[in-house]
Design a protein around this motif. Structure first.
Motif, PDB file in Angstrom:
ATOM      1  N   ASN A  18       0.826  -1.207   0.000  1.00 61.17           N
ATOM      2  CA  ASN A  18       0.000   0.000   0.000  1.00 61.17           C
ATOM      3  C   ASN A  18       0.857   1.253   0.000  1.00 61.17           C
ATOM      4  N   ASN A  61       0.630   3.717  -3.154  1.00 57.57           N
ATOM      5  CA  ASN A  61       0.219   5.103  -2.916  1.00 57.57           C
ATOM      6  C   ASN A  61       1.306   6.090  -3.329  1.00 57.57           C
ATOM      7  N   GLY A  90       1.763   3.516   5.458  1.00 56.23           N
ATOM      8  CA  GLY A  90       1.167   2.215   5.158  1.00 56.23           C
ATOM      9  C   GLY A  90       1.927   1.035   5.731  1.00 56.23           C
ATOM     10  N   VAL A 115      -5.543   4.190   4.307  1.00 55.02           N
ATOM     11  CA  VAL A 115      -4.569   3.104   4.263  1.00 55.02           C
ATOM     12  C   VAL A 115      -4.783   2.128   5.413  1.00 55.02           C
ATOM     13  N   ASN A 127      -5.326  -1.844   4.721  1.00 58.72           N
ATOM     14  CA  ASN A 127      -4.455  -2.807   5.395  1.00 58.72           C
ATOM     15  C   ASN A 127      -5.231  -3.742   6.306  1.00 58.72           C
TER      16      ASN A 127
END
Length: 412
Positions: free
Chosen positions: A156, A160, A289, A340, A344
């Motif tokens: 992530n 991102n 993240g 995030v 996750n």
């Protein structure tokens, strides 16, 4: 060779095999990370300008809204069947590459259309074929490490970061070359990404026959592909079914806000603020993240999922009432954190609670629920924002509150 020597030799072979598997996994992590970074640079370049392109071609705001609804609706319908196919064949990289390349093909086609309806049709097809990527992508990531939170957090952050780079690149490219060439350049990056994915080394599990799939035929009443003897009913029973319902409710609230947020930011703070606010959200997600993923592994996915739901409510309330642009930048950072954390924690929850043979289907169903929420949310957001942006933003507390209460019942 004595029995003792045979045991020692067997131990050495097992050690060598484990080291070889570890090297392959690390190599796969690197290849997938590079491919997904490049893909997200392309997504970050093209996605923000889809609605702008529609307006340039003369579309009404209703058609601009349909762009999001059509894409997410087709993604909802087709992600689960593609996840089932990925599990059935044991193939992850093939579906990822196919999905990424398909998105690139339709972006290229968009550069040559001259009507809003043409863009809408291509975006709908992009949702169908691009949905092949998502469940296989999530399942492959979950198979690269036993620490689901950490590995999803790592990817992530990488993705991102790529999206954020794409945002800045896209604004420069549009200024000098225009939107059409931006779509072509985005497609080129997506084709590169798809090619890199094919270098991943995977060992497919035993293949299952394709008996039980009823393929969609022309004229059939339902557009859904029905999968018999699949994991769908098991995944939607009990606490997992409850979990998927909460994800849907959270994404309804997300769709309510983000489908109209660009217009709100532009009217409230000026056109320059839109890219900056979204860039700060992406920056927050990229920076935190991986570390949030490690915390999820340590303290549990449910706890962070509850925090993320509460974060949605707080962020949307602050966006509704904070009128100072510098304070809104702080709200944007908070908003990036809750996003995030949601990705996750939900991905880790599925990875930890769904068996490996059905993981792509579990991830596909997770993504389908997110997409379905983004079908319902924009419809509500567009209607309520016509009355008042503040009313719309505050009303997101209804689905978020219900999701929070239901999530409390989930086992940790």
């Amino acid at each position: 060779m004595t029995k003792r020597e045979l045991v020692v030799a067997q131990g050495k072979r097992e050690k060598v095999l484990k080291l070889k598997k570890l090297r392959v996994k690390r190599r796969n992590v690197l290849i997938l990370a590079v491919a997904m970074f490049i893909a997200n640079v392309a997504f970050g370049m093209a996605f923000p300008y889809l609605s702008v392109y529609m307006k340039v071609l003369g579309a009404s705001m209703f058609m601009v809204g349909l762009l999001s609804v059509a894409f997410n609706l087709t993604s909802t319908v087709f992600q689960y069947p593609f996840g089932w196919l990925s599990d059935s064949t044991g193939n992850r990289k093939g579906f990822i590459a196919f999905g990424v390349a398909s998105i690139g093909i339709f972006y290229t086609a968009m550069a040559f259309v001259s009507s809003p309806s043409g863009v809408l049709i291509l975006r709908t097809l992009q949702g169908i074929f691009g949905s092949a990527m998502t469940p296989a992508h999530s399942a492959l990531i979950s198979e690269l490490s036993t620490r689901a939170g950490s590995i999803f957090g790592l990817f992530n952050s990488i993705e991102n970061a790529g999206f954020m780079v794409g945002n800045f690149l896209g604004s420069v490219i549009v200024s000098y070359l225009g939107i059409r060439k931006l779509f072509v350049l985005s497609s080129f990056l997506l084709f590169i990404s798809a090619g890199i994915v094919l270098f991943i080394r995977e060992h497919p599990a035993g293949r299952r026959p394709f008996l039980g799939i009823i393929l969609v035929r022309e004229g059939r009443e339902s557009w859904r592909a029905t999968v018999k003897s699949s994991a769908f009913k098991r995944l939607m029973r009990g606490y997992l079914g409850l979990f998927y319902v909460t994800v849907f409710l959270v994404m309804v609230a997300s769709g309510q806000f983000y489908s109209v947020s660009s217009v709100y930011f532009r009217e409230t703070f000026g056109e320059w603020s839109v890219g900056v606010i979204f860039g700060i959200e992406s920056l927050a997600a990229a920076l935190t993240g991986y570390f949030l993923g490690k915390l999820i592994d340590r303290h549990g996915a449910k706890r962070f999922y509850l925090i993320a739901i509460a974060g949605y409510g707080l962020a949307f309330l602050l966006y509704a009432f904070v009128k100072n642009v510098w304070l809104v930048f702080g709200v944007a950072f908070l908003s990036g954190l809750k996003w995030v954390m949601t990705i996750n924690s939900t991905s880790a929850y599925v990875a930890q609670n769904v068996k490996a043979s059905e993981r792509a289907q579990g991830m596909g169903l997770l993504n389908a629920m997110m997409s379905l929420g983004w079908v319902v949310g924009p419809l509500l957001g567009g209607y309520l924002s016509g009355i008042s942006f503040t009313l719309n933003f505050v009303s997101t507390l209804v689905p978020l509150g219900l999701a929070f209460v239901l999530a409390l019942r989930l086992p940790g």
